[in-house]
Design an enzyme around this catalytic site. Structure first.
Site, PDB file in Angstrom:
ATOM      1  N   TYR A  44      -1.846  -0.900  10.424  1.00  0.00           N
ATOM      2  CA  TYR A  44      -1.999  -1.200   8.989  1.00  0.00           C
ATOM      3  C   TYR A  44      -0.757  -0.742   8.217  1.00  0.00           C
ATOM      4  CZ  TYR A  44      -3.825  -1.081   4.210  1.00  0.00           C
ATOM      5  OH  TYR A  44      -4.001  -1.281   2.863  1.00  0.00           O
ATOM      6  N   SER A  61       0.878  -1.181   0.000  1.00  0.00           N
ATOM      7  CA  SER A  61       0.000   0.000   0.000  1.00  0.00           C
ATOM      8  C   SER A  61       0.910   1.225   0.000  1.00  0.00           C
ATOM      9  CB  SER A  61      -0.846   0.009   1.273  1.00  0.00           C
ATOM     10  OG  SER A  61      -1.446   1.280   1.459  1.00  0.00           O
TER      11      SER A  61
HETATM   12  N1  LIG Z   1      -8.795  -0.255  -1.084  1.00  0.00           N
HETATM   13  C1  LIG Z   1      -7.719   0.493  -0.870  1.00  0.00           C
HETATM   14  O1  LIG Z   1      -7.812   1.733  -0.805  1.00  0.00           O
HETATM   15  C2  LIG Z   1      -6.366  -0.171  -0.721  1.00  0.00           C
HETATM   16  C3  LIG Z   1      -5.241   0.656  -0.760  1.00  0.00           C
HETATM   17  C4  LIG Z   1      -3.985   0.091  -0.619  1.00  0.00           C
HETATM   18  C5  LIG Z   1      -3.849  -1.260  -0.443  1.00  0.00           C
HETATM   19  N2  LIG Z   1      -4.959  -2.061  -0.401  1.00  0.00           N
HETATM   20  C6  LIG Z   1      -4.749  -3.483  -0.187  1.00  0.00           C
HETATM   21  O2  LIG Z   1      -5.335  -4.217  -1.232  1.00  0.00           O
HETATM   22  C7  LIG Z   1      -5.677  -5.537  -0.757  1.00  0.00           C
HETATM   23  C8  LIG Z   1      -7.099  -5.849  -1.175  1.00  0.00           C
HETATM   24  O3  LIG Z   1      -7.984  -4.968  -0.506  1.00  0.00           O
HETATM   25  P1  LIG Z   1      -9.309  -4.383  -1.173  1.00  0.00           P
HETATM   26  O4  LIG Z   1      -9.217  -2.918  -1.116  1.00  0.00           O
HETATM   27  O5  LIG Z   1      -9.586  -5.057  -2.467  1.00  0.00           O
HETATM   28  O6  LIG Z   1     -10.397  -4.743  -0.071  1.00  0.00           O
HETATM   29  P2  LIG Z   1     -11.482  -5.894   0.039  1.00  0.00           P
HETATM   30  O7  LIG Z   1     -12.372  -5.890  -1.156  1.00  0.00           O
HETATM   31  O8  LIG Z   1     -12.080  -5.754   1.393  1.00  0.00           O
HETATM   32  O9  LIG Z   1     -10.585  -7.212  -0.059  1.00  0.00           O
HETATM   33  C9  LIG Z   1      -9.983  -7.833   1.022  1.00  0.00           C
HETATM   34  C10 LIG Z   1     -10.076  -9.320   0.739  1.00  0.00           C
HETATM   35  O10 LIG Z   1      -9.368 -10.022   1.739  1.00  0.00           O
HETATM   36  C11 LIG Z   1     -10.183 -11.096   2.226  1.00  0.00           C
HETATM   37  N3  LIG Z   1      -9.878 -11.285   3.635  1.00  0.00           N
HETATM   38  C12 LIG Z   1     -10.059 -10.401   4.654  1.00  0.00           C
HETATM   39  N4  LIG Z   1      -9.713 -10.971   5.811  1.00  0.00           N
HETATM   40  C13 LIG Z   1      -9.297 -12.234   5.521  1.00  0.00           C
HETATM   41  C14 LIG Z   1      -8.828 -13.320   6.296  1.00  0.00           C
HETATM   42  N5  LIG Z   1      -8.713 -13.232   7.634  1.00  0.00           N
HETATM   43  N6  LIG Z   1      -8.492 -14.472   5.655  1.00  0.00           N
HETATM   44  C15 LIG Z   1      -8.608 -14.590   4.322  1.00  0.00           C
HETATM   45  N7  LIG Z   1      -9.051 -13.603   3.531  1.00  0.00           N
HETATM   46  C16 LIG Z   1      -9.397 -12.434   4.131  1.00  0.00           C
HETATM   47  C17 LIG Z   1     -11.631 -10.610   2.041  1.00  0.00           C
HETATM   48  O11 LIG Z   1     -12.532 -11.693   1.856  1.00  0.00           O
HETATM   49  P3  LIG Z   1     -13.345 -12.361   3.079  1.00  0.00           P
HETATM   50  O12 LIG Z   1     -13.950 -11.243   3.855  1.00  0.00           O
HETATM   51  O13 LIG Z   1     -14.317 -13.279   2.397  1.00  0.00           O
HETATM   52  O14 LIG Z   1     -12.326 -13.129   3.855  1.00  0.00           O
HETATM   53  C18 LIG Z   1     -11.511  -9.811   0.761  1.00  0.00           C
HETATM   54  O15 LIG Z   1     -11.719 -10.646  -0.376  1.00  0.00           O
HETATM   55  C19 LIG Z   1      -5.446  -5.496   0.753  1.00  0.00           C
HETATM   56  O16 LIG Z   1      -4.207  -6.100   1.055  1.00  0.00           O
HETATM   57  C20 LIG Z   1      -5.393  -4.023   1.069  1.00  0.00           C
HETATM   58  O17 LIG Z   1      -4.642  -3.748   2.210  1.00  0.00           O
HETATM   59  C21 LIG Z   1      -6.214  -1.536  -0.539  1.00  0.00           C
END
Ligand SMILES: NC(=O)c1ccc[n+]([C@@H]2O[C@H](COP(=O)([O-])OP(=O)(O)OC[C@H]3O[C@@H](n4cnc5c(N)ncnc54)[C@H](OP(=O)(O)O)[C@@H]3O)[C@@H](O)[C@H]2O)c1
Length: 269
Positions: free
Chosen positions: A164, A151
């Protein structure tokens, strides 16, 4: 033949891609791009229904084999369980995308310590352990790729989003180090850092926010490239550079702290 047997069979020619956090957001967009290239997939997340729905769609639209493994990756035994499950099924992984992650916004003193442990276990420990579990087979085959989703928060301390940002700094540092270790092995290792992306983790539209499909595009380009770390989106490349290389860390922390304090307050209200 079941999905597992077919993936095991095809893995002999071209290993499957394993994507964690694959049911929503950035993970779902990445699986879409990999499936469009004809990659068989292994999808991991906790919500089995959502995973199976995503798998059905990918099978129908792209004619690839998709295996779902519902798993809570914050549990200490989860990465080893996943690796054993796939080994027993004869599924070879050529591309590993460690994407699953969670965030906790607010002052550290207000957060249940057990939730901080869970976040670190998911965002950092599981990423390192899963990488270490799948890397040796890739090295032995002389091919493969590992993409760890960090991130822009990895590039500076972030008050009110402290655990985080620290967990993502771990992912970035770990991946950059591994990039060096794997040079010349045929295994591509890269950290990809999104900024603000509109997903269930970060809902709502806002100026400068990007879409999961744009991050997936960056991931595909990063797989073809050579850099140890890539930031998604030009504005965020500049932001990461300024926060990590230009500003004193105290100033960077003040600015990120102002941003995340407002984010924490708007979540409460
Ligand atoms: N959105 C942003 O602004 C942003 C910015 C920078 C980095 N990121 C990173 O991008 C990645 C994806 O995030 P996203 O934004 O796409 O959010 P998201 O849609 O909430 O995706 C997170 C995914 O992780 C899974 N997950 C959460 N807890 C888990 C656990 N304990 N075990 C296994 N799977 C788990 C969730 O599925 P379940 O709930 O079904 O487990 C979900 O599919 C993350 O690493 C996040 O830190 C996001």
């Amino acid at each position: 033949m079941t999905s597992t047997e077919r993936i095991g069979q095809r893995a002999i020619d071209q290993g499957a891609a394993l994507v964690t956090g694959a049911g929503t957001g950035i993970g779902a967009a990445i699986t879409e791009r990999l499936a469009a290239q004809g990659r068989d997939l292994v999808l991991v997340a906790r919500d089995s229904v959502r995973l199976e729905t995503a798998a059905e769609r990918l099978r129908a639209e792209h004619r690839v084999d998709v295996l779902t493994v519902p798993l809570d990756l914050s549990r200490p035994d989860a990465p080893a369980h996943l690796a054993k499950h796939l080994k027993d099924a004869g599924v070879e992984i050529d591309i590993l995308v460690n994407n699953a992650g969670a965030a906790l916004v607010g002052p550290v003193g207000d957060i249940d310590p057990a939730r901080i442990r869970e976040l670190v276990d998911l965002n950092a420990t599981a990423v390192a352990e899963t990488t270490a579990l799948f890397l040796p087979a890739m090295l032995a085959r002389g091919r493969g790729a590992i993409v760890n989703i960090a991130s822009t928060a990895a590039y500076a301390p972030a008050p009110y989003n402290a655990a985080y940002a620290a967990s993502k700094a771990f992912v970035l540092s770990f991946t950059q180090a591994l990039w060096h270790e794997t040079r010349g092995t045929g295994v591509r290792v890269v950290a990809v850092s999104p900024g603000a992306i509109e997903t269930p983790m970060n809902p709502g539209r806002a100026r400068g926010k990007r879409q999961p499909e744009q991050v997936a595009e960056t991931v595909m380009a990063a797989l073809r490239g050579r850099a140890p770390a890539v930031v998604d989106g030009r504005a965020y490349v500049l932001q990461a550079f300024v926060f990590s290389r230009v500003l004193p860390s105290r100033t960077a922390a003040r600015l990120t702290g102002n941003f995340f304090r407002r984010a924490a307050q708007s979540k409460q209200s």
